[in-house]
Motif scaffolding. Structure first.
Motif, PDB file in Angstrom:
ATOM      1  N   ARG A 165       0.834  -1.213   0.000  1.00  0.00           N
ATOM      2  CA  ARG A 165       0.000   0.000   0.000  1.00  0.00           C
ATOM      3  C   ARG A 165       0.863   1.256   0.000  1.00  0.00           C
ATOM      4  N   TYR A 166       2.066   1.166   0.599  1.00  0.00           N
ATOM      5  CA  TYR A 166       2.942   2.329   0.713  1.00  0.00           C
ATOM      6  C   TYR A 166       4.347   1.947   0.261  1.00  0.00           C
ATOM      7  N   GLY A 167       5.042   2.878  -0.365  1.00  0.00           N
ATOM      8  CA  GLY A 167       6.412   2.556  -0.718  1.00  0.00           C
ATOM      9  C   GLY A 167       7.058   3.618  -1.578  1.00  0.00           C
ATOM     10  N   ILE A 168       8.270   3.299  -2.037  1.00  0.00           N
ATOM     11  CA  ILE A 168       8.988   4.176  -2.959  1.00  0.00           C
ATOM     12  C   ILE A 168       8.614   3.750  -4.368  1.00  0.00           C
ATOM     13  N   ARG A 169       8.205   4.707  -5.180  1.00  0.00           N
ATOM     14  CA  ARG A 169       7.876   4.383  -6.559  1.00  0.00           C
ATOM     15  C   ARG A 169       9.153   4.441  -7.389  1.00  0.00           C
ATOM     16  N   ARG A 170       9.466   3.352  -8.044  1.00  0.00           N
ATOM     17  CA  ARG A 170      10.681   3.317  -8.869  1.00  0.00           C
ATOM     18  C   ARG A 170      10.424   4.027 -10.192  1.00  0.00           C
ATOM     19  N   GLN A 171      11.249   5.038 -10.469  1.00  0.00           N
ATOM     20  CA  GLN A 171      11.150   5.734 -11.753  1.00  0.00           C
ATOM     21  C   GLN A 171      12.086   5.021 -12.731  1.00  0.00           C
ATOM     22  N   THR A 172      11.718   5.016 -13.993  1.00  0.00           N
ATOM     23  CA  THR A 172      12.536   4.265 -14.964  1.00  0.00           C
ATOM     24  C   THR A 172      13.971   4.807 -15.036  1.00  0.00           C
ATOM     25  N   GLU A 173      14.135   6.130 -14.898  1.00  0.00           N
ATOM     26  CA  GLU A 173      15.495   6.691 -15.023  1.00  0.00           C
ATOM     27  C   GLU A 173      16.380   6.318 -13.832  1.00  0.00           C
ATOM     28  N   GLU A 174      15.786   5.717 -12.793  1.00  0.00           N
ATOM     29  CA  GLU A 174      16.588   5.349 -11.631  1.00  0.00           C
ATOM     30  C   GLU A 174      17.349   4.043 -11.813  1.00  0.00           C
ATOM     31  N   ARG A 285       2.802   1.077  11.365  1.00  0.00           N
ATOM     32  CA  ARG A 285       2.693  -0.362  11.637  1.00  0.00           C
ATOM     33  C   ARG A 285       3.397  -1.192  10.563  1.00  0.00           C
ATOM     34  N   HIS A 286       3.271  -0.777   9.306  1.00  0.00           N
ATOM     35  CA  HIS A 286       3.770  -1.592   8.196  1.00  0.00           C
ATOM     36  C   HIS A 286       5.068  -1.074   7.573  1.00  0.00           C
ATOM     37  N   GLY A 287       5.462   0.171   7.862  1.00  0.00           N
ATOM     38  CA  GLY A 287       6.571   0.751   7.122  1.00  0.00           C
ATOM     39  C   GLY A 287       6.172   0.898   5.673  1.00  0.00           C
ATOM     40  N   PHE A 288       7.117   0.939   4.759  1.00  0.00           N
ATOM     41  CA  PHE A 288       6.750   0.923   3.353  1.00  0.00           C
ATOM     42  C   PHE A 288       7.776   0.173   2.540  1.00  0.00           C
ATOM     43  N   ARG A 289       7.373  -0.135   1.321  1.00  0.00           N
ATOM     44  CA  ARG A 289       8.221  -0.949   0.463  1.00  0.00           C
ATOM     45  C   ARG A 289       9.454  -0.152   0.037  1.00  0.00           C
ATOM     46  N   ALA A 290      10.625  -0.612   0.414  1.00  0.00           N
ATOM     47  CA  ALA A 290      11.868  -0.007  -0.056  1.00  0.00           C
ATOM     48  C   ALA A 290      12.865  -1.145  -0.216  1.00  0.00           C
ATOM     49  N   HIS A 291      13.400  -1.264  -1.413  1.00  0.00           N
ATOM     50  CA  HIS A 291      14.369  -2.331  -1.661  1.00  0.00           C
ATOM     51  C   HIS A 291      15.774  -1.864  -1.292  1.00  0.00           C
ATOM     52  N   LEU A 292      16.614  -2.821  -0.972  1.00  0.00           N
ATOM     53  CA  LEU A 292      17.989  -2.491  -0.599  1.00  0.00           C
ATOM     54  C   LEU A 292      18.686  -1.737  -1.742  1.00  0.00           C
ATOM     55  N   SER A 293      18.297  -2.021  -2.970  1.00  0.00           N
ATOM     56  CA  SER A 293      18.892  -1.330  -4.117  1.00  0.00           C
ATOM     57  C   SER A 293      18.595   0.168  -4.085  1.00  0.00           C
ATOM     58  N   GLU A 294      17.561   0.567  -3.363  1.00  0.00           N
ATOM     59  CA  GLU A 294      17.168   1.976  -3.329  1.00  0.00           C
ATOM     60  C   GLU A 294      17.769   2.706  -2.134  1.00  0.00           C
TER      61      GLU A 294
END
Ligand SMILES: CC(C)(COP(=O)(O)OP(=O)(O)OC[C@H]1O[C@@H](n2cnc3c(N)ncnc32)[C@H](O)[C@@H]1OP(=O)(O)O)[C@@H](O)C(=O)NCCC(=O)NCCS
Length: 296
Positions: A165-174, A285-294
């Motif tokens: 539900r929550y997270g960092i949106r990956r942009q293509t240029e990233e 409670r849930h934090g948000f989606r963030a990958h180690l790559s980010e």
């Protein structure tokens, strides 16, 4: 004393100063060149505190987009907060963090994140709250199941947002940033049978999962273990680690020996919307989606 956007000369001073904590090379001159030319550091906007013509504190602010159920928000991730030892304890870092947040607030940004490597209490005093953030790691057992994996020349893919539900949106240029900031070649393995893929880095025998479309829920955890262990063994590593990226709020109790709260890279968030922020209850409670790559 003044807080300001850094010019080229001030960026150089700031980058030279961090050699003591985040060296890119033992040689300070090589370190400076590497940091100046790194895609990672060029992505940030740099800020400094100046006193008597000298840089006495610095940080970088990285642009990000957060997503939530009611839409996207512009955000800044603060990184590389640094005060040279001889200037510490005078409140420079808090002053600069507040100034940078005000600077972006004036442009309409109300969300800030950081990954703390120090006691989070330090940033809590500045209005940041710790969000649940976990990591996993273990030594590979002697015998590991052999999964048929195909290894590709690595290129970051677009990790799925499904279920979050929550997270960092990956942009293509990233993608370029994700790739080049790893300072080592990446490995992309695919299990053709299941369609699962793993993007990883190998450092001195440690396999680090940067991102994947593997589901990290408790129900699918055995599949992650099987693929990660098999890929790590094929990459000749003896240890595996990664961030726990799951839509579940907490790791299941039976997995707690492997999935633990992070002691470094602790995810923290500050919202200038105050207690009324509609994201606050859920995200706490849930934090948000963030990958180690980010990770910045
Ligand atoms: C952390 C740091 C940026 C603080 O900068 P500063 O300008 O001296 O900021 P302050 O004047 O508020 O620093 C003094 C406070 O920092 C705290 N502090 C310093 N290092 C700390 C650490 N590793 N863990 C927790 N707190 C720390 C001190 O305990 C002190 O707290 P107090 O005010 O409650 O007594 C500075 O110590 C530094 O550059 N450290 C090395 C780089 C680093 O670790 N950066 C943070 C990465 S997340």
């Amino acid at each position: 004393m003044s807080c300001q956007l850094a010019n080229k000369e001030e960026i150089k001073q700031a980058f030279a100063q961090v050699h003591s904590v985040w060296p890119h090379d033992p040689d300070p001159a090589v370190h400076l060149q590497k940091r100046l030319s790194s895609v990672q550091h060029q992505r940030a906007t740099w800020f400094v505190v100046k006193e008597s013509g000298q840089v006495v504190c610095s940080l970088g602010a990285y642009p990000f987009q957060l997503f939530g159920p009611d839409g996207d928000r512009p955000a800044r991730a603060l990184g590389a907060v640094f005060t040279p030892a001889e200037h510490r304890g005078k409140g420079h870092a808090p002053r600069l963090i507040r100034w940078v947040c005000d600077y972006y607030a004036a442009q309409g940004t109300q969300d800030f994140i950081l990954y703390s490597d120090i006691d989070p209490a330090y940033y809590q005093k500045l209005g940041f709250q710790s969000l649940p953030s976990y990591e996993w790691s273990w030594e590979l057992p002697a015998s590991v199941p052999q999964v048929d994996l195909t290894v590709f020349p690595a290129r970051p893919l677009d990790p799925s947002l499904a279920g979050f539900r929550y997270g960092i949106r990956r942009q293509t240029e990233e993608a370029r940033w994700v790739q080049e900031k790893q300072h080592s070649s990446l490995r992309l393995s695919r299990c053709l049978a299941s369609g699962k893929w793993l993007l990883s880095r190998q450092d001195h025998g440690t396999y680090t999962l940067l991102e994947s479309n593997l589901d990290q829920t408790a129900a699918r955890w055995p599949e992650l273990v099987r693929l990660v262990e098999s890929d790590a063994r094929q990459a000749q590593c003896h240890r595996v680690k990664g961030w726990w990226v799951s839509p579940e709020a907490e790791p299941a109790p039976e997995l707690r020996d492997r999935i633990r709260p992070r002691s470094e890279e602790i995810l923290m968030w500050a919202s200038l919307r105050g207690d009324e922020d509609p994201w606050r209850a859920d995200i706490s409670r849930h934090g948000f989606r963030a990958h180690l790559s980010e990770h910045i």
